[in-house]
Design an enzyme around this catalytic site. Sequence first.
Site, PDB file in Angstrom:
ATOM      1  N   LYS A  67      -3.451  42.484  74.569  1.00 26.08           N
ATOM      2  CA  LYS A  67      -3.647  41.553  75.679  1.00 26.08           C
ATOM      3  C   LYS A  67      -4.731  42.118  76.588  1.00 26.08           C
ATOM      4  CE  LYS A  67       0.671  39.089  75.584  1.00 26.08           C
ATOM      5  NZ  LYS A  67       0.055  37.773  75.290  1.00 26.08           N
ATOM      6  N   ARG A  72       5.007  32.811  66.500  1.00 28.34           N
ATOM      7  CA  ARG A  72       5.133  31.822  65.432  1.00 28.34           C
ATOM      8  C   ARG A  72       5.457  32.487  64.094  1.00 28.34           C
ATOM      9  NH1 ARG A  72      -0.791  29.652  66.629  1.00 28.34           N
ATOM     10  NH2 ARG A  72      -0.127  30.430  68.663  1.00 28.34           N
TER      11      ARG A  72
HETATM   12  N1  BES Z   1       3.991  35.709  74.477  1.00 26.13           N
HETATM   13  C1  BES Z   1       2.747  35.045  74.503  1.00 26.13           C
HETATM   14  C2  BES Z   1       2.760  33.735  75.284  1.00 26.13           C
HETATM   15  C3  BES Z   1       3.107  33.811  76.752  1.00 26.13           C
HETATM   16  C4  BES Z   1       2.126  33.673  77.717  1.00 26.13           C
HETATM   17  C5  BES Z   1       4.415  33.956  77.190  1.00 26.13           C
HETATM   18  C6  BES Z   1       2.437  33.709  79.053  1.00 26.13           C
HETATM   19  C7  BES Z   1       4.731  33.982  78.525  1.00 26.13           C
HETATM   20  C8  BES Z   1       3.733  33.859  79.468  1.00 26.13           C
HETATM   21  C9  BES Z   1       2.303  34.725  73.077  1.00 26.13           C
HETATM   22  O1  BES Z   1       2.755  35.578  72.090  1.00 26.13           O
HETATM   23  C10 BES Z   1       0.812  34.773  73.058  1.00 26.13           C
HETATM   24  O2  BES Z   1       0.280  35.793  73.357  1.00 26.13           O
HETATM   25  N2  BES Z   1       0.180  33.662  72.686  1.00 26.13           N
HETATM   26  C11 BES Z   1      -1.226  33.584  72.614  1.00 26.13           C
HETATM   27  C12 BES Z   1      -1.573  32.861  71.352  1.00 26.13           C
HETATM   28  C13 BES Z   1      -3.037  32.829  71.048  1.00 26.13           C
HETATM   29  C14 BES Z   1      -3.533  34.201  70.703  1.00 26.13           C
HETATM   30  C15 BES Z   1      -3.266  31.871  69.909  1.00 26.13           C
HETATM   31  C16 BES Z   1      -1.720  32.803  73.825  1.00 26.13           C
HETATM   32  O3  BES Z   1      -1.088  31.821  74.183  1.00 26.13           O
HETATM   33  O4  BES Z   1      -2.716  33.199  74.403  1.00 26.13           O
HETATM   34 ZN    ZN Z   2       1.545  37.302  71.810  1.00 27.01          ZN
END
Ligand code: BES
Ligand code: ZN
Length: 468
Positions: free
Chosen positions: A247, A322
């Site tokens: 992240k 997912r």
């Molecule tokens: N856990 C995150 C999503 C999330 C974001 C949860 C904010 C709670 C608060 C998820 O695993 C994620 O990182 N999703 C990515 C997907 C992308 C890389 C396709 C996202 O939404 O940026």
């Molecule tokens: Zn994630």
Amino acid sequence: MNYTIQIGTKIESANHIFLVNKEKDLKNFISNKESLQKIEKQLNKDNKITFVFDGENIQLYVLLGKNLEENRRLASNCFKTLSSFKIKDITISASSKEKHNTAFVEGLLLSTYTFTKYQSKAKKTNLAIQLTEGVLEQNTLDTITATVEANAIAKDFTNEPQSYLNATQYAEDIVALGKAYGFNTKVLNKETIVKEKMGGVLAVNKGSIQEPKFVIMEHKPQHAKNKKPIVLVGKGVVYDTGGLSLKPTANSMDIMKCDMGGSATVVGAMVGLSKMNLPVHVIGLTPLTDNRPGLDAVAPGDVITMYSGDTVEVLNTDAEGRLILADALHYAKRYEPEMVFDFATLTGAAVAAIGAEGIVCMANDKMKQKTKDQLNESGKAVHERLVEFPMWEEYGEMIKSKIADYKNLGGPYAGSITAGKFLEVFTDYPWVHFDIAGPAFIKAPVHYKQFGATGVGVRLLLDFLAKY
Ligand code: BES
Ligand code: ZN
Ligand code: ZN
């Protein structure tokens, strides 16, 4: 804060909340004409709460609204007043018996939640609540207390940092809850997950030094209304660093302990169902792991084989939810379920779209409109509102890979939908996906919701299942 609540005949507290539906109902509670006029003047459509405090005891007068959520919020305002005067016991009376009293009591109980496990100086406090006869029935009160308890358990888990709540600890805690509340549990350990070839779970877990778990919960009452079970699936990423696709921005990881919020929703619902002994056969499934960039972590470009046998090109290791959900959704097929709901803090795109004000959801075309309508009704009743996103086939094109069956990444837009389309591949039963990334964890308190976890989805599910 703890609370006790009971229905009683004799008034035991000198502190009192009076709930009225119209100003003129106040005369049921105030005999002194002067006081009555004063309170009547103070209570109006702009000012629905007024109180008299004599230095020791408090009397609050509440003009209830016509909307359940409004009354929960009025209760949270009353709770703030009670807290500011350090009131420890309170009696509640109402001018008439109706569902708005229920919402008020629910809002009051939800307001008492605190997460103080890690505060060494926190004092244990208790609020003793007594309802005079006529506020609500005992069975209604039982439903409220079970729901609030289930919601609190979901919040506790989601507020727990991963320094305590790794997959193994979480699985152990779920088993303990099963024993305490009476639902069955079974934990698949890494050996079984490998034997079963749950490739999605294993790929996400690859960069971690902690073992993954896969927990199965079951509530099977004797007189279940459904022949085929309803299956609940929860995303249980106990911590999401993003993996090798780490992240990026400052603060983006601060709240990622909440990435098992969907799992906590399912566990909370199992607790509530068991506590109320609702006549529905429900199975809960939750894959548990953290997502880390360890030495052996899955890398962008890797191709993995899922539990279903489908192959997936992992282009972003931060789209891990997912992958573990897909295996759980495939696992659910063995039950030939009536329907499956999954809950997941799945996409930042859901947060961008509607923030914390509701739940983004999607359904496959096997799902009956009638069930979706019922879910919507429950969403409105408990104020965990649903927004349905489309599942048009064009979005499905966006998750096709050049070298494998699918990729775990869509295009630049519609991120919540492409995530939903990915999950849909692994379903062959009526299914609704709930993306709770927005409302699962809030950074500032609102009304009866405290800072942090909200337990979103628990009250929705319990309302829906109680009416099922
Ligand atoms: N856990 C995150 C999503 C999330 C974001 C949860 C904010 C709670 C608060 C998820 O695993 C994620 O990182 N999703 C990515 C997907 C992308 C890389 C396709 C996202 O939404 O940026
Ligand atoms: Zn994630
Ligand atoms: Zn995640």
